[in-house]
Design a protein around this motif. Structure first.
Motif, short mmCIF file in Angstrom:
data_model
loop_
_atom_site.label_atom_id
_atom_site.label_comp_id
_atom_site.label_asym_id
_atom_site.label_seq_id
_atom_site.Cartn_x
_atom_site.Cartn_y
_atom_site.Cartn_z
N VAL A 135 0.83 -1.21 0.00
CA VAL A 135 0.00 0.00 0.00
C VAL A 135 0.86 1.26 0.00
N LEU A 136 1.95 1.25 0.76
CA LEU A 136 2.78 2.44 0.83
C LEU A 136 3.55 2.68 -0.47
N SER A 137 3.62 1.67 -1.35
CA SER A 137 4.28 1.88 -2.64
C SER A 137 3.30 2.38 -3.70
N LEU A 138 2.02 2.43 -3.34
CA LEU A 138 1.00 2.76 -4.34
C LEU A 138 1.22 4.12 -5.00
N LEU A 139 1.54 5.12 -4.17
CA LEU A 139 1.62 6.48 -4.70
C LEU A 139 2.64 6.56 -5.84
N ILE A 140 3.84 6.09 -5.57
CA ILE A 140 4.90 6.19 -6.59
C ILE A 140 4.52 5.36 -7.81
N ILE A 141 3.85 4.21 -7.61
CA ILE A 141 3.46 3.37 -8.73
C ILE A 141 2.40 4.08 -9.59
N ILE A 142 1.41 4.68 -8.95
CA ILE A 142 0.32 5.32 -9.71
C ILE A 142 0.84 6.54 -10.47
N VAL A 143 1.61 7.38 -9.78
CA VAL A 143 2.10 8.60 -10.44
C VAL A 143 3.02 8.24 -11.62
N SER A 144 3.94 7.30 -11.37
CA SER A 144 4.86 6.92 -12.46
C SER A 144 4.09 6.27 -13.60
N GLY A 145 3.14 5.40 -13.27
CA GLY A 145 2.35 4.73 -14.30
C GLY A 145 1.65 5.74 -15.18
N LEU A 146 1.07 6.74 -14.55
CA LEU A 146 0.35 7.76 -15.30
C LEU A 146 1.27 8.47 -16.29
N PHE A 147 2.43 8.88 -15.82
CA PHE A 147 3.34 9.61 -16.70
C PHE A 147 3.92 8.72 -17.80
N GLY A 206 2.47 6.19 -19.15
CA GLY A 206 1.40 6.02 -20.13
C GLY A 206 1.23 7.26 -21.00
N MET A 207 1.34 8.43 -20.38
CA MET A 207 1.18 9.67 -21.14
C MET A 207 2.30 9.84 -22.15
N VAL A 208 3.53 9.52 -21.73
CA VAL A 208 4.66 9.61 -22.66
C VAL A 208 4.48 8.62 -23.81
N LEU A 209 4.07 7.40 -23.46
CA LEU A 209 3.83 6.40 -24.51
C LEU A 209 2.80 6.91 -25.50
N ILE A 224 -1.72 -2.47 -11.46
CA ILE A 224 -2.21 -1.10 -11.27
C ILE A 224 -1.41 -0.14 -12.14
N PHE A 225 -0.09 -0.38 -12.19
CA PHE A 225 0.79 0.45 -13.03
C PHE A 225 0.29 0.44 -14.48
N SER A 226 0.04 -0.77 -15.00
CA SER A 226 -0.39 -0.89 -16.39
C SER A 226 -1.75 -0.22 -16.60
N ALA A 227 -2.68 -0.45 -15.68
CA ALA A 227 -4.02 0.12 -15.84
C ALA A 227 -3.96 1.64 -15.83
N VAL A 228 -3.21 2.20 -14.88
CA VAL A 228 -3.10 3.66 -14.82
C VAL A 228 -2.40 4.17 -16.07
N GLY A 229 -1.39 3.42 -16.53
CA GLY A 229 -0.67 3.81 -17.75
C GLY A 229 -1.60 3.88 -18.96
N VAL A 230 -2.47 2.88 -19.09
CA VAL A 230 -3.43 2.90 -20.20
C VAL A 230 -4.32 4.14 -20.11
N MET A 231 -4.72 4.48 -18.90
CA MET A 231 -5.52 5.70 -18.72
C MET A 231 -4.73 6.93 -19.16
N GLY A 232 -3.43 6.95 -18.78
CA GLY A 232 -2.58 8.08 -19.18
C GLY A 232 -2.50 8.19 -20.69
N GLY A 233 -2.30 7.04 -21.36
CA GLY A 233 -2.25 7.03 -22.83
C GLY A 233 -3.57 7.51 -23.41
N TYR A 234 -4.65 7.14 -22.77
CA TYR A 234 -5.98 7.55 -23.24
C TYR A 234 -6.15 9.06 -23.12
N PHE A 235 -5.76 9.63 -21.98
CA PHE A 235 -5.90 11.09 -21.81
C PHE A 235 -5.16 11.83 -22.90
N VAL A 236 -3.92 11.39 -23.16
CA VAL A 236 -3.10 12.11 -24.14
C VAL A 236 -3.60 11.83 -25.56
#
Lengths: 258, 272
Positions: free
Chosen positions: A52-64, A66-69, A160-172
């Motif tokens: 749980v304590l690793s979630l923040l870094i995983i979500i934020v990194s995943g988002l970015f 995904g957005m870069v991808l 979670i990383f992959s799912a958030v990443g896909v969302m990031g790719g979707y936003f961009v």
């Protein structure tokens, strides 16, 4: 020349000695695992700390990531008029490679180093020794729950990383660059196979979980019990885990996606 | 402790050899620790006193020799048997070795929770009784980092006696304590030993404090027992080594100078 050879021989020997100790250590952890089922509360406590304590870094990194991808993928694909495949590209890269690998590298930096430091300090302050003398085996009380928690957390964090990443790719892709929503999702659904892509990604992240947590708890347990020893062990955890994950990833990829 | 073997020593060490990193720590040590008594093991720093406790507790294995604790030869016990025996041993580490993520109450409750299925109310009573014995019932909610060194040692003591062990081993209990905590600890060790009918082993190099509480003293140096007896007997000992140690004289059989080549020669040679 001779001294150089001697140095080479000595470091080679100490490498294999450590490797042997590490494997023996893994064996003892595995022996301690069955009793954990009776005391699953210990694992749950560690799941919070490790996962749980690793979630923040995983979500934020995943988002970015995904957005870069999304950005990079769009720039390449648009030249071929294939920007509608953006969804597939983003999702495939994440599920097969980036999700498990980057999540594992972040996990090594966030949770692995913390595990090593915690166990190393427990050793340095004689807490592990004290437990042994209270007839509580630190292997099953301290090490095994942390190891188990690492193995359970890793695939979940990677997912979670992959799912958030896909969302990031979707936003961009869809939000900013105007890729068609329907094409983005339907091609993704169509092209990504459950057994080939997702399952292999999950297997990868389980293997990474074993490797990363094993190295982290071993380095902590094997640390020289001084402040300097613990700090060196923490550094070693991050370096060794990163190298191990990248090389294991190559082997796994070669086996899975020939 | 069963009464029918009251006269046999609780711990019987015979011909103990142990070396670490090529250095001989013990070279044929024999000693007996009698039931119900406080036995002190004294010697200069680095003479392997703490190592001896770890050997008795089975954390280290000797090169040869026997260590019988309540008629179990510790080096030959299986993992399971060793842990069973350790439940009846208490050890007080120099640092206290409290679990830093648990408060005082939980630290004392730790061995009870690990080894018994007592209901919560019983654990509470038990823990408060042990904390009362060391005078820290009021400190039950403090975290280990909020305790002074002396208090941490008393909490560790309460934890060590939580399961009423047959014996307790103290590793340098007086080192780095102010005079008041020192007095408290001296009194506690005697009191607990007599009240709980335990056997105590105290490892220390603090001569005065140890002489006041010990029933029997072993002095070890360079891997051998060089003197033993009651405090009175040791005071009258004519071994020059024991005399130097007991009276803290700077020079004697243990030389003031670390071995080196001739002083004059060393100054003149100008290198190395």
């Amino acid at each position: 020349m001779i001294s150089w050879l001697r140095y080479l021989g000595r470091s080679g020997l100490s490498f294999f000695e450590r490797l042997g100790r590490g494997n023996l250590f893994l064996f003892y952890i595995l022996l301690g695992l069955p009793t954990l089922i009776l005391r699953f509360r210990l694992v749950i406590q560690q799941l919070y700390v490790v996962g749980v304590l690793s979630l923040l870094i995983i979500i934020v990194s995943g988002l970015f990531v995904g957005m870069v991808l999304g950005l990079q993928g769009y720039n390449t694909l648009v030249d071929f008029g294939a920007e509608e495949s953006l969804g597939v590209m983003v999702a495939l890269s994440l599920v097969r490679e980036l999700g498990p690998v980057v999540a594992a590298l972040l996990f090594a930096g966030r949770a692995g180093s913390a595990l090593t430091a915690e166990i190393g300090l427990m050793k340095a302050t004689e807490q592990l020794s004290g437990m042994e003398m209270m007839a509580v085996d630190p292997m099953s009380r301290v090490i095994a729950p942390r190891f188990m928690a690492g193995i359970i957390s890793m695939p979940l964090l990677a997912a979670i990383f992959s799912a958030v990443g896909v969302m990031g790719g979707y936003f961009v892709g869809v939000g900013l660059l105007g890729v068609d929503t329907g094409a983005f999702w339907s091609q993704m659904q169509d092209k990504i196979s459950w057994s080939d892509d997702i399952l292999n990604g999950v297997i990868k992240s389980i293997v990474f979980g074993v490797v990363a947590t094993w190295i982290a708890v071993f380095e902590g347990y094997d640390a020289i019990p001084t402040s300097e020893g613990v700090s060196r062990a923490t550094t070693r955890t991050v370096v060794h885990t990163s190298l191990a994950i990248l090389s294991v990833d190559f082997v796994l990829t070669a086996l899975m996606f020939e | 402790m069963s009464d029918n073997n009251k006269d046999t020593p609780l711990i019987e060490i015979r011909n103990l050899h142990f070396s670490r990193g090529g250095r001989k720590i013990f070279d044929g040590v024999d000693l007996d620790i009698l039931r119900g008594k406080i036995t002190a093991i004294m010697g200069p720093s680095g003479s392997g006193k703490t190592t001896l406790l770890r050997l008795i507790g089975g954390q280290l294995k000797p090169a040869s020799g026997t260590i019988n604790v309540d008629r179990h030869n510790v080096p030959e016990l299986s993992h399971r048997e060793l842990y069973k025996l350790r439940k009846r041993m208490g050890m007080l580490f120099q640092s206290g070795a409290l679990l830093t993520d648990l408060n005082v109450f939980e630290n004392v409750a730790f061995p009870v929770r690990e080894h018994t299925k007592f209901p919560e109310s019983m654990i509470r009573t038990l823990v408060l009784m042990k904390l009362e014995a060391v005078g820290l019932r009021g400190a039950r909610d403090l975290m280990p980092n909020e305790l002074s060194g002396g208090m941490a040692r008393r909490v560790a003591l309460a934890r060590a006696i939580a399961l009423d062990p047959m014996m307790i081993m103290y590793d340098e209990p007086f080192t780095g304590q102010d005079p008041i905590s020192m007095g408290v600890l001296v009194q506690l060790i005697r009191l607990l030993n007599d009240a709980l009918n335990m056997t105590s082993v105290v490892v220390s190099h603090d001569v005065q404090e140890t002489m006041t509480i010990a029933d029997y003293i072993y002095v070890i140096s360079e891997g051998k027992v060089i003197g033993h007896g009651s405090p009175e007997q040791l005071n009258k000992s004519d071994s020059s080594w024991v005399k130097q140690f007991i009276h803290g004289m700077p020079d004697g059989p243990v030389p003031f100078h670390y071995p080196a080549k001739d002083y004059l020669e060393d100054l003149i040679s100008g290198t190395g």
